[in-house]
Every structure is written in C-alpha cells, then in structure tokens.
Write a protein that holds these residues in place. Structure first.
Motif, PDB file in Angstrom:
ATOM      1  N   HIS A   2      67.811  -2.832 118.595  1.00 10.99           N
ATOM      2  CA  HIS A   2      68.856  -3.392 119.447  1.00 10.99           C
ATOM      3  C   HIS A   2      69.989  -2.394 119.647  1.00 10.99           C
ATOM      4  O   HIS A   2      70.558  -2.297 120.735  1.00 10.99           O
ATOM      5  CB  HIS A   2      69.376  -4.694 118.830  1.00 10.99           C
ATOM      6  CG  HIS A   2      70.472  -5.336 119.618  1.00 10.99           C
ATOM      7  ND1 HIS A   2      70.250  -5.872 120.861  1.00 10.99           N
ATOM      8  CD2 HIS A   2      71.791  -5.500 119.367  1.00 10.99           C
ATOM      9  CE1 HIS A   2      71.396  -6.350 121.332  1.00 10.99           C
ATOM     10  NE2 HIS A   2      72.347  -6.136 120.433  1.00 10.99           N
ATOM     11  N   LYS A   3      70.310  -1.636 118.601  1.00  8.89           N
ATOM     12  CA  LYS A   3      71.391  -0.651 118.693  1.00  8.89           C
ATOM     13  C   LYS A   3      71.024   0.481 119.647  1.00  8.89           C
ATOM     14  O   LYS A   3      71.876   0.996 120.365  1.00  8.89           O
ATOM     15  CB  LYS A   3      71.729  -0.098 117.317  1.00  8.89           C
ATOM     16  CG  LYS A   3      72.441  -1.095 116.440  1.00  8.89           C
ATOM     17  CD  LYS A   3      72.855  -0.476 115.134  1.00  8.89           C
ATOM     18  CE  LYS A   3      73.576  -1.509 114.286  1.00  8.89           C
ATOM     19  NZ  LYS A   3      74.069  -0.942 113.041  1.00  8.89           N
ATOM     20  N   LYS A   4      69.747   0.862 119.673  1.00  7.25           N
ATOM     21  CA  LYS A   4      69.315   1.915 120.589  1.00  7.25           C
ATOM     22  C   LYS A   4      69.442   1.459 122.039  1.00  7.25           C
ATOM     23  O   LYS A   4      69.876   2.223 122.900  1.00  7.25           O
ATOM     24  CB  LYS A   4      67.870   2.321 120.297  1.00  7.25           C
ATOM     25  CG  LYS A   4      67.700   3.125 119.042  1.00  7.25           C
ATOM     26  CD  LYS A   4      66.258   3.531 118.864  1.00  7.25           C
ATOM     27  CE  LYS A   4      66.068   4.304 117.575  1.00  7.25           C
ATOM     28  NZ  LYS A   4      64.663   4.681 117.385  1.00  7.25           N
ATOM     29  N   ASN A   5      69.059   0.216 122.311  1.00  7.16           N
ATOM     30  CA  ASN A   5      69.164  -0.318 123.674  1.00  7.16           C
ATOM     31  C   ASN A   5      70.620  -0.423 124.098  1.00  7.16           C
ATOM     32  O   ASN A   5      70.960  -0.123 125.250  1.00  7.16           O
ATOM     33  CB  ASN A   5      68.485  -1.685 123.776  1.00  7.16           C
ATOM     34  CG  ASN A   5      66.981  -1.591 123.718  1.00  7.16           C
ATOM     35  OD1 ASN A   5      66.421  -0.536 123.944  1.00  7.16           O
ATOM     36  ND2 ASN A   5      66.343  -2.701 123.405  1.00  7.16           N
ATOM     37  N   MET A   6      71.475  -0.857 123.183  1.00  2.00           N
ATOM     38  CA  MET A   6      72.897  -0.983 123.494  1.00  2.00           C
ATOM     39  C   MET A   6      73.499   0.390 123.765  1.00  2.00           C
ATOM     40  O   MET A   6      74.257   0.573 124.715  1.00  2.00           O
ATOM     41  CB  MET A   6      73.631  -1.667 122.347  1.00  2.00           C
ATOM     42  CG  MET A   6      75.107  -1.842 122.613  1.00  2.00           C
ATOM     43  SD  MET A   6      75.428  -2.960 123.976  1.00  2.00           S
ATOM     44  CE  MET A   6      75.355  -4.497 123.116  1.00  2.00           C
ATOM     45  N   LEU A  11      75.621   4.406 127.523  1.00  3.76           N
ATOM     46  CA  LEU A  11      75.538   5.779 128.000  1.00  3.76           C
ATOM     47  C   LEU A  11      75.295   5.819 129.512  1.00  3.76           C
ATOM     48  O   LEU A  11      75.959   6.570 130.231  1.00  3.76           O
ATOM     49  CB  LEU A  11      74.427   6.519 127.263  1.00  3.76           C
ATOM     50  CG  LEU A  11      74.272   8.000 127.575  1.00  3.76           C
ATOM     51  CD1 LEU A  11      75.527   8.747 127.139  1.00  3.76           C
ATOM     52  CD2 LEU A  11      73.051   8.560 126.900  1.00  3.76           C
ATOM     53  N   VAL A  12      74.380   5.010 129.996  1.00  2.00           N
ATOM     54  CA  VAL A  12      74.100   4.965 131.433  1.00  2.00           C
ATOM     55  C   VAL A  12      75.331   4.490 132.194  1.00  2.00           C
ATOM     56  O   VAL A  12      75.664   5.037 133.247  1.00  2.00           O
ATOM     57  CB  VAL A  12      72.882   4.055 131.720  1.00  2.00           C
ATOM     58  CG1 VAL A  12      72.753   3.744 133.196  1.00  2.00           C
ATOM     59  CG2 VAL A  12      71.614   4.707 131.203  1.00  2.00           C
ATOM     60  N   PHE A  13      76.030   3.503 131.671  1.00  2.29           N
ATOM     61  CA  PHE A  13      77.234   2.997 132.338  1.00  2.29           C
ATOM     62  C   PHE A  13      78.286   4.085 132.457  1.00  2.29           C
ATOM     63  O   PHE A  13      78.852   4.313 133.523  1.00  2.29           O
ATOM     64  CB  PHE A  13      77.794   1.797 131.576  1.00  2.29           C
ATOM     65  CG  PHE A  13      79.126   1.336 132.103  1.00  2.29           C
ATOM     66  CD1 PHE A  13      79.198   0.611 133.274  1.00  2.29           C
ATOM     67  CD2 PHE A  13      80.301   1.642 131.437  1.00  2.29           C
ATOM     68  CE1 PHE A  13      80.420   0.189 133.773  1.00  2.29           C
ATOM     69  CE2 PHE A  13      81.524   1.236 131.925  1.00  2.29           C
ATOM     70  CZ  PHE A  13      81.583   0.502 133.096  1.00  2.29           C
ATOM     71  N   PHE A  14      78.561   4.781 131.358  1.00  5.13           N
ATOM     72  CA  PHE A  14      79.620   5.781 131.375  1.00  5.13           C
ATOM     73  C   PHE A  14      79.239   7.023 132.176  1.00  5.13           C
ATOM     74  O   PHE A  14      80.098   7.651 132.792  1.00  5.13           O
ATOM     75  CB  PHE A  14      80.046   6.147 129.959  1.00  5.13           C
ATOM     76  CG  PHE A  14      80.970   5.132 129.364  1.00  5.13           C
ATOM     77  CD1 PHE A  14      82.188   4.856 129.956  1.00  5.13           C
ATOM     78  CD2 PHE A  14      80.618   4.433 128.231  1.00  5.13           C
ATOM     79  CE1 PHE A  14      83.049   3.906 129.421  1.00  5.13           C
ATOM     80  CE2 PHE A  14      81.463   3.485 127.682  1.00  5.13           C
ATOM     81  CZ  PHE A  14      82.677   3.213 128.284  1.00  5.13           C
ATOM     82  N   VAL A  15      77.972   7.391 132.204  1.00  5.95           N
ATOM     83  CA  VAL A  15      77.553   8.527 133.021  1.00  5.95           C
ATOM     84  C   VAL A  15      77.747   8.182 134.496  1.00  5.95           C
ATOM     85  O   VAL A  15      78.242   8.998 135.275  1.00  5.95           O
ATOM     86  CB  VAL A  15      76.098   8.920 132.717  1.00  5.95           C
ATOM     87  CG1 VAL A  15      75.553   9.861 133.776  1.00  5.95           C
ATOM     88  CG2 VAL A  15      76.001   9.554 131.344  1.00  5.95           C
ATOM     89  N   GLY A  16      77.377   6.974 134.889  1.00  2.31           N
ATOM     90  CA  GLY A  16      77.593   6.552 136.267  1.00  2.31           C
ATOM     91  C   GLY A  16      79.061   6.473 136.614  1.00  2.31           C
ATOM     92  O   GLY A  16      79.490   6.878 137.700  1.00  2.31           O
ATOM     93  N   PHE A  17      79.851   5.979 135.697  1.00  7.15           N
ATOM     94  CA  PHE A  17      81.303   5.872 135.919  1.00  7.15           C
ATOM     95  C   PHE A  17      81.933   7.250 136.057  1.00  7.15           C
ATOM     96  O   PHE A  17      82.751   7.488 136.945  1.00  7.15           O
ATOM     97  CB  PHE A  17      81.937   5.104 134.756  1.00  7.15           C
ATOM     98  CG  PHE A  17      83.408   4.857 134.931  1.00  7.15           C
ATOM     99  CD1 PHE A  17      83.849   3.903 135.824  1.00  7.15           C
ATOM    100  CD2 PHE A  17      84.338   5.592 134.209  1.00  7.15           C
ATOM    101  CE1 PHE A  17      85.208   3.671 135.985  1.00  7.15           C
ATOM    102  CE2 PHE A  17      85.690   5.376 134.366  1.00  7.15           C
ATOM    103  CZ  PHE A  17      86.127   4.409 135.260  1.00  7.15           C
ATOM    104  N   ALA A  18      81.520   8.173 135.203  1.00  9.48           N
ATOM    105  CA  ALA A  18      82.080   9.524 135.250  1.00  9.48           C
ATOM    106  C   ALA A  18      81.667  10.245 136.532  1.00  9.48           C
ATOM    107  O   ALA A  18      82.450  11.000 137.105  1.00  9.48           O
ATOM    108  CB  ALA A  18      81.639  10.314 134.031  1.00  9.48           C
ATOM    109  N   SER A  19      80.457  10.023 136.986  1.00  9.21           N
ATOM    110  CA  SER A  19      80.020  10.712 138.199  1.00  9.21           C
ATOM    111  C   SER A  19      80.713  10.151 139.440  1.00  9.21           C
ATOM    112  O   SER A  19      80.928  10.878 140.411  1.00  9.21           O
ATOM    113  CB  SER A  19      78.500  10.603 138.360  1.00  9.21           C
ATOM    114  OG  SER A  19      78.117   9.269 138.596  1.00  9.21           O
ATOM    115  N   MET A  20      81.078   8.895 139.436  1.00 10.43           N
ATOM    116  CA  MET A  20      81.802   8.319 140.568  1.00 10.43           C
ATOM    117  C   MET A  20      83.270   8.727 140.549  1.00 10.43           C
ATOM    118  O   MET A  20      83.929   8.722 141.576  1.00 10.43           O
ATOM    119  CB  MET A  20      81.700   6.786 140.565  1.00 10.43           C
ATOM    120  CG  MET A  20      80.310   6.263 140.820  1.00 10.43           C
ATOM    121  SD  MET A  20      79.675   6.742 142.416  1.00 10.43           S
ATOM    122  CE  MET A  20      80.729   5.802 143.482  1.00 10.43           C
ATOM    123  N   ALA A  21      83.786   9.097 139.389  1.00  8.61           N
ATOM    124  CA  ALA A  21      85.190   9.475 139.273  1.00  8.61           C
ATOM    125  C   ALA A  21      85.428  10.885 139.782  1.00  8.61           C
ATOM    126  O   ALA A  21      86.555  11.258 140.059  1.00  8.61           O
ATOM    127  CB  ALA A  21      85.647   9.351 137.826  1.00  8.61           C
TER     128      ALA A  21
END
Length: 68
Positions: A2-6, A11-21
């Motif tokens: 469960h920790k790996k999935n979380m 990680l995917v959320f923050f990479v997408g957020f950083a690339s949009m910024a």
C-alpha cells in the motif's frame, strides 16, 4: 504494498504539478486583436439549419417506415 502505491501516486501528482508550473516564455502571449467591424459570424447558418431540418425529416421518415 500500500505504501508503494501511495508513494507512486504522490510522485506522479507532484511531477505533473511541477511540469505545469514551468513556463517556457515567462508570460502568456498577448490576446489576438478583434476582427474587423461588421465581420459576419453566421455565414451559412440558414443553409445549415435547412440541412439539419431536412436530415431530421429524413431520419424521422425512415424510422416510421421501419416500424410499419
């Protein structure tokens, strides 16, 4: 498991957020100027309405023939 999935989700959320910024130019381009005065926006609107009405009548006729 469960920790790996979380971790992967975060990680995917923050990479997408950083690339949009990031911005390549720093500022958005200026808006396009308006069209010339009296520029028609309804070219062919009557023809489109007549075609749509004709197509509706055609489909309605075909549907009524299919049921009969």
């Amino acid at each position: 498991m469960h920790k790996k999935n979380m971790f992967a989700s975060i990680l995917v959320f923050f990479v997408g957020f950083a690339s949009m910024a990031q911005s390549a130019t720093g500022a958005p381009p200026p808006p396009a100027p308006p069209g010339p005065p009296g520029f028609p926006i309804d070219n062919g609107l009557i023809a489109l309405f007549i075609l749509a009405l004709g197509y509706g009548v055609y489909k309605s006729y075909k549907l009524s023939q299919k049921k009969a």
